[in-house]
Design a protein around this motif. Structure first.
Motif, PDB file in Angstrom:
ATOM      1  N   ALA A  60      -2.821  -5.638  -1.050  1.00 15.70           N
ATOM      2  CA  ALA A  60      -2.513  -6.029  -2.425  1.00 15.70           C
ATOM      3  C   ALA A  60      -2.671  -4.818  -3.333  1.00 15.70           C
ATOM      4  CB  ALA A  60      -3.430  -7.151  -2.894  1.00 15.70           C
ATOM      5  N   VAL A  61      -1.786  -4.711  -4.322  1.00 16.36           N
ATOM      6  CA  VAL A  61      -1.845  -3.643  -5.320  1.00 16.36           C
ATOM      7  C   VAL A  61      -2.086  -4.293  -6.676  1.00 16.36           C
ATOM      8  CG1 VAL A  61      -0.624  -1.735  -6.417  1.00 16.36           C
ATOM      9  CG2 VAL A  61      -0.271  -2.207  -3.976  1.00 16.36           C
ATOM     10  N   MET A  62      -3.153  -3.833  -7.359  1.00 18.58           N
ATOM     11  CA  MET A  62      -3.520  -4.409  -8.646  1.00 18.58           C
ATOM     12  C   MET A  62      -3.804  -3.298  -9.656  1.00 18.58           C
ATOM     13  SD  MET A  62      -6.010  -7.630  -7.831  1.00 18.58           S
ATOM     14  CE  MET A  62      -5.621  -8.357  -9.436  1.00 18.58           C
ATOM     15  N   GLY A  63      -3.853  -3.692 -10.910  1.00 18.87           N
ATOM     16  CA  GLY A  63      -4.199  -2.768 -11.972  1.00 18.87           C
ATOM     17  C   GLY A  63      -3.862  -3.382 -13.310  1.00 18.87           C
ATOM     18  N   PRO A  64      -4.396  -2.834 -14.397  1.00 21.76           N
ATOM     19  CA  PRO A  64      -4.079  -3.349 -15.726  1.00 21.76           C
ATOM     20  C   PRO A  64      -2.589  -3.207 -16.028  1.00 21.76           C
ATOM     21  CG  PRO A  64      -5.957  -1.832 -15.789  1.00 21.76           C
ATOM     22  CD  PRO A  64      -5.352  -1.726 -14.429  1.00 21.76           C
ATOM     23  N   SER A  65      -2.140  -3.910 -17.052  1.00 21.02           N
ATOM     24  CA  SER A  65      -0.759  -3.789 -17.490  1.00 21.02           C
ATOM     25  C   SER A  65      -0.442  -2.330 -17.799  1.00 21.02           C
ATOM     26  CB  SER A  65      -0.533  -4.652 -18.733  1.00 21.02           C
ATOM     27  OG  SER A  65       0.791  -4.529 -19.197  1.00 21.02           O
ATOM     28  N   GLY A  66       0.693  -1.846 -17.281  1.00 27.86           N
ATOM     29  CA  GLY A  66       1.083  -0.471 -17.510  1.00 27.86           C
ATOM     30  C   GLY A  66       0.441   0.532 -16.584  1.00 27.86           C
ATOM     31  N   SER A  67      -0.253   0.048 -15.549  1.00 24.51           N
ATOM     32  CA  SER A  67      -0.958   0.960 -14.641  1.00 24.51           C
ATOM     33  C   SER A  67      -0.034   1.612 -13.626  1.00 24.51           C
ATOM     34  CB  SER A  67      -2.070   0.216 -13.905  1.00 24.51           C
ATOM     35  OG  SER A  67      -1.533  -0.851 -13.121  1.00 24.51           O
ATOM     36  N   GLY A  68       1.172   1.066 -13.434  1.00 24.16           N
ATOM     37  CA  GLY A  68       2.119   1.650 -12.483  1.00 24.16           C
ATOM     38  C   GLY A  68       2.362   0.815 -11.245  1.00 24.16           C
ATOM     39  N   LYS A  69       1.912  -0.441 -11.244  1.00 23.92           N
ATOM     40  CA  LYS A  69       2.043  -1.292 -10.048  1.00 23.92           C
ATOM     41  C   LYS A  69       3.505  -1.460  -9.632  1.00 23.92           C
ATOM     42  CE  LYS A  69       0.112  -4.948 -11.824  1.00 23.92           C
ATOM     43  NZ  LYS A  69      -0.133  -4.448 -13.192  1.00 23.92           N
ATOM     44  N   SER A  70       4.335  -1.895 -10.570  1.00 28.69           N
ATOM     45  CA  SER A  70       5.741  -2.139 -10.231  1.00 28.69           C
ATOM     46  C   SER A  70       6.460  -0.850  -9.877  1.00 28.69           C
ATOM     47  CB  SER A  70       6.451  -2.845 -11.389  1.00 28.69           C
ATOM     48  OG  SER A  70       5.929  -4.149 -11.567  1.00 28.69           O
ATOM     49  N   THR A  71       6.116   0.242 -10.566  1.00 29.82           N
ATOM     50  CA  THR A  71       6.732   1.532 -10.250  1.00 29.82           C
ATOM     51  C   THR A  71       6.359   1.968  -8.840  1.00 29.82           C
ATOM     52  OG1 THR A  71       6.644   2.175 -12.584  1.00 29.82           O
ATOM     53  CG2 THR A  71       6.967   3.927 -10.976  1.00 29.82           C
ATOM     54  N   LEU A  72       5.100   1.747  -8.456  1.00 38.59           N
ATOM     55  CA  LEU A  72       4.671   2.075  -7.098  1.00 38.59           C
ATOM     56  C   LEU A  72       5.476   1.279  -6.081  1.00 38.59           C
ATOM     57  CD1 LEU A  72       2.709   3.413  -5.093  1.00 38.59           C
ATOM     58  CD2 LEU A  72       1.144   1.515  -5.492  1.00 38.59           C
ATOM     59  N   ARG A 215       2.954  -9.412  13.347  1.00 42.11           N
ATOM     60  CA  ARG A 215       2.555  -8.013  13.169  1.00 42.11           C
ATOM     61  C   ARG A 215       3.416  -7.342  12.103  1.00 42.11           C
ATOM     62  NH1 ARG A 215      -1.639  -5.364  13.757  1.00 42.11           N
ATOM     63  NH2 ARG A 215      -0.607  -3.465  14.499  1.00 42.11           N
ATOM     64  N   GLN A 216       3.640  -8.055  11.025  1.00 40.87           N
ATOM     65  CA  GLN A 216       4.486  -7.580   9.946  1.00 40.87           C
ATOM     66  C   GLN A 216       3.634  -6.944   8.856  1.00 40.87           C
ATOM     67  OE1 GLN A 216       8.137  -7.917   9.563  1.00 40.87           O
ATOM     68  NE2 GLN A 216       7.339  -6.240   8.335  1.00 40.87           N
ATOM     69  N   THR A 217       4.045  -5.805   8.356  1.00 42.24           N
ATOM     70  CA  THR A 217       3.353  -5.131   7.260  1.00 42.24           C
ATOM     71  C   THR A 217       3.798  -5.721   5.931  1.00 42.24           C
ATOM     72  OG1 THR A 217       3.381  -3.099   8.566  1.00 42.24           O
ATOM     73  CG2 THR A 217       2.860  -2.882   6.223  1.00 42.24           C
ATOM     74  N   VAL A 218       2.845  -6.074   5.073  1.00 46.96           N
ATOM     75  CA  VAL A 218       3.147  -6.682   3.780  1.00 46.96           C
ATOM     76  C   VAL A 218       2.395  -5.952   2.675  1.00 46.96           C
ATOM     77  CG1 VAL A 218       3.065  -8.794   2.377  1.00 46.96           C
ATOM     78  CG2 VAL A 218       3.544  -8.946   4.832  1.00 46.96           C
ATOM     79  N   VAL A 219       3.098  -5.669   1.577  1.00 45.46           N
ATOM     80  CA  VAL A 219       2.491  -5.090   0.381  1.00 45.46           C
ATOM     81  C   VAL A 219       2.787  -6.040  -0.776  1.00 45.46           C
ATOM     82  CG1 VAL A 219       2.369  -3.107  -1.172  1.00 45.46           C
ATOM     83  CG2 VAL A 219       2.867  -2.763   1.262  1.00 45.46           C
ATOM     84  N   VAL A 220       1.742  -6.569  -1.402  1.00 46.35           N
ATOM     85  CA  VAL A 220       1.878  -7.543  -2.482  1.00 46.35           C
ATOM     86  C   VAL A 220       1.406  -6.923  -3.794  1.00 46.35           C
ATOM     87  CG1 VAL A 220       1.168  -9.805  -3.362  1.00 46.35           C
ATOM     88  CG2 VAL A 220       1.519  -9.482  -0.908  1.00 46.35           C
ATOM     89  N   VAL A 221       2.261  -6.918  -4.797  1.00 43.55           N
ATOM     90  CA  VAL A 221       1.856  -6.532  -6.147  1.00 43.55           C
ATOM     91  C   VAL A 221       1.509  -7.810  -6.909  1.00 43.55           C
ATOM     92  CG1 VAL A 221       2.644  -5.588  -8.352  1.00 43.55           C
ATOM     93  CG2 VAL A 221       3.202  -4.413  -6.216  1.00 43.55           C
ATOM     94  N   THR A 222       0.312  -7.846  -7.496  1.00 41.64           N
ATOM     95  CA  THR A 222      -0.138  -9.073  -8.142  1.00 41.64           C
ATOM     96  C   THR A 222      -1.112  -8.767  -9.269  1.00 41.64           C
ATOM     97  OG1 THR A 222      -1.185 -11.231  -7.761  1.00 41.64           O
ATOM     98  CG2 THR A 222      -2.064  -9.363  -6.522  1.00 41.64           C
ATOM     99  N   HIS A 223      -1.262  -9.718 -10.170  1.00 36.65           N
ATOM    100  CA  HIS A 223      -2.309  -9.655 -11.191  1.00 36.65           C
ATOM    101  C   HIS A 223      -3.382 -10.706 -10.935  1.00 36.65           C
ATOM    102  CE1 HIS A 223       0.076 -13.058 -12.633  1.00 36.65           C
ATOM    103  NE2 HIS A 223      -1.022 -13.442 -13.277  1.00 36.65           N
ATOM    104  N   ASP A 224      -3.204 -11.515  -9.880  1.00 41.84           N
ATOM    105  CA  ASP A 224      -4.051 -12.668  -9.604  1.00 41.84           C
ATOM    106  C   ASP A 224      -5.132 -12.301  -8.580  1.00 41.84           C
ATOM    107  OD1 ASP A 224      -5.195 -15.100  -8.896  1.00 41.84           O
ATOM    108  OD2 ASP A 224      -3.294 -16.185  -8.948  1.00 41.84           O
ATOM    109  N   PRO A 225      -6.417 -12.337  -8.959  1.00 41.71           N
ATOM    110  CA  PRO A 225      -7.483 -12.018  -8.004  1.00 41.71           C
ATOM    111  C   PRO A 225      -7.488 -12.911  -6.771  1.00 41.71           C
ATOM    112  CG  PRO A 225      -8.346 -12.005 -10.239  1.00 41.71           C
ATOM    113  CD  PRO A 225      -6.951 -12.578 -10.315  1.00 41.71           C
ATOM    114  N   ARG A 226      -7.037 -14.168  -6.920  1.00 41.59           N
ATOM    115  CA  ARG A 226      -7.003 -15.065  -5.758  1.00 41.59           C
ATOM    116  C   ARG A 226      -5.974 -14.601  -4.743  1.00 41.59           C
ATOM    117  NH1 ARG A 226      -5.724 -20.418  -8.888  1.00 41.59           N
ATOM    118  NH2 ARG A 226      -4.305 -18.871  -9.794  1.00 41.59           N
TER     119      ARG A 226
END
Length: 263
Positions: A60-72, A215-226
């Motif tokens: 999972a990739v997280m960060g405050p708004s404008g941190s670059g999550k979607s760009t990453l 055995r699939q690699t997954v990268v999730v961008v989220t703002h939700d701690p759950r």
């Protein structure tokens, strides 16, 4: 690793060596910078991000708004081109590919799951799932399709259109479509954002468990701690930099660390 509550604000950021291993890597970024706009004041979105994610990992990739999550996500998935730095998916350096070659590579090696599903309204469940494979000019594997639809819980819904599905069912179709071509990596951008809490939890569990079995690699961008807590590791961004990593996180740990970053 120091717990989020005691992690010093000045802790050195993780490096490529500390975020996964290069051998068997599904995704690798090396000193990736991304700026938007031209002179005299370009806006930096990523500032020298390096990381390596091993095959079969769920991150999972997280960060405050404008941190670059979607760009990453966009740079790692080949949807955007870094201003500088290098990006590999599997053994292919996608940052060096010409636009047409990059489009072909994404069709065959990258899966996507988005918040709004991105299903084609006039196509059936079966046709939506097959679409990336058909666009790549390949014949769909019908045995694999039947197995995957059963795994995802869509058996008996093959002929339905997206308008005849609930939100949870539509996202299941999107997950099946992302997995159908057996891509090197699946990127999911806020995959439960349009769903209620219970449905979102069910869909996320399905994605995690199915990806693990395949055995699939997954990268999730989220703002939700759950959502983040369902991952094996959380990478945290701030001001376009990779600043922390949490292994086997809990929702409470993620929330605490996000509050620290917010301050």
């Amino acid at each position: 690793m120091t717990s989020p509550s005691t992690q010093p604000a000045t802790a050195p950021p993780p490096t490529a060596a500390t975020v996964g291993a290069t051998v068997g890597a599904a995704v690798r970024l090396e000193e990736v910078h991304k700026q938007y706009g031209g002179t005299p004041a370009p806006v930096p979105a990523l500032r020298g991000v390096s990381l390596t994610l091993p095959t079969g990992s769920f991150t999972a990739v997280m960060g405050p708004s404008g941190s670059g999550k979607s760009t990453l996500l966009n740079c790692a998935a080949g949807l955007d081109v870094p201003t500088s730095g290098r990006v590999w998916v599997g053994g292919e350096e996608i940052s060096a590919l010409a636009p047409d070659a990059l489009t072909r590579f994404r069709r065959e090696h990258v899966g996507f799951v988005f918040q709004d599903y991105n299903l084609v309204a006039h196509l059936s469940v079966t046709d939506n799932v097959q679409l990336p494979v058909m666009l790549a000019g390949k014949e769909p594997d019908l045995a694999w399709q039947a197995e995957l639809l059963a795994e995802i819980g869509l058996t008996g819904m093959e002929d339905r259109r997206p308008g005849e599905l609930s939100g949870g069912q539509a996202q299941r179709v999107a997950i099946a479509r992302a997995l159908f071509s057996r891509p090197t990596v699946v990127f999911a951008d806020e995959p439960t954002g349009a769903l209620d809490s219970r449905t979102g939890t069910d869909v996320l569990t399905l994605l995690r468990d199915t990806a693990s079995r395949l055995r699939q690699t997954v990268v999730v961008v989220t703002h939700d701690p759950r959502v983040a807590a369902a991952s094996e590791q959380v990478l945290l961004l701030a001001d376009g930099r990779l600043v922390d990593r949490l292994d086997a996180p809990t929702a409470e740990q993620v929330t605490a660390r996000m509050l620290t970053l917010g301050r």
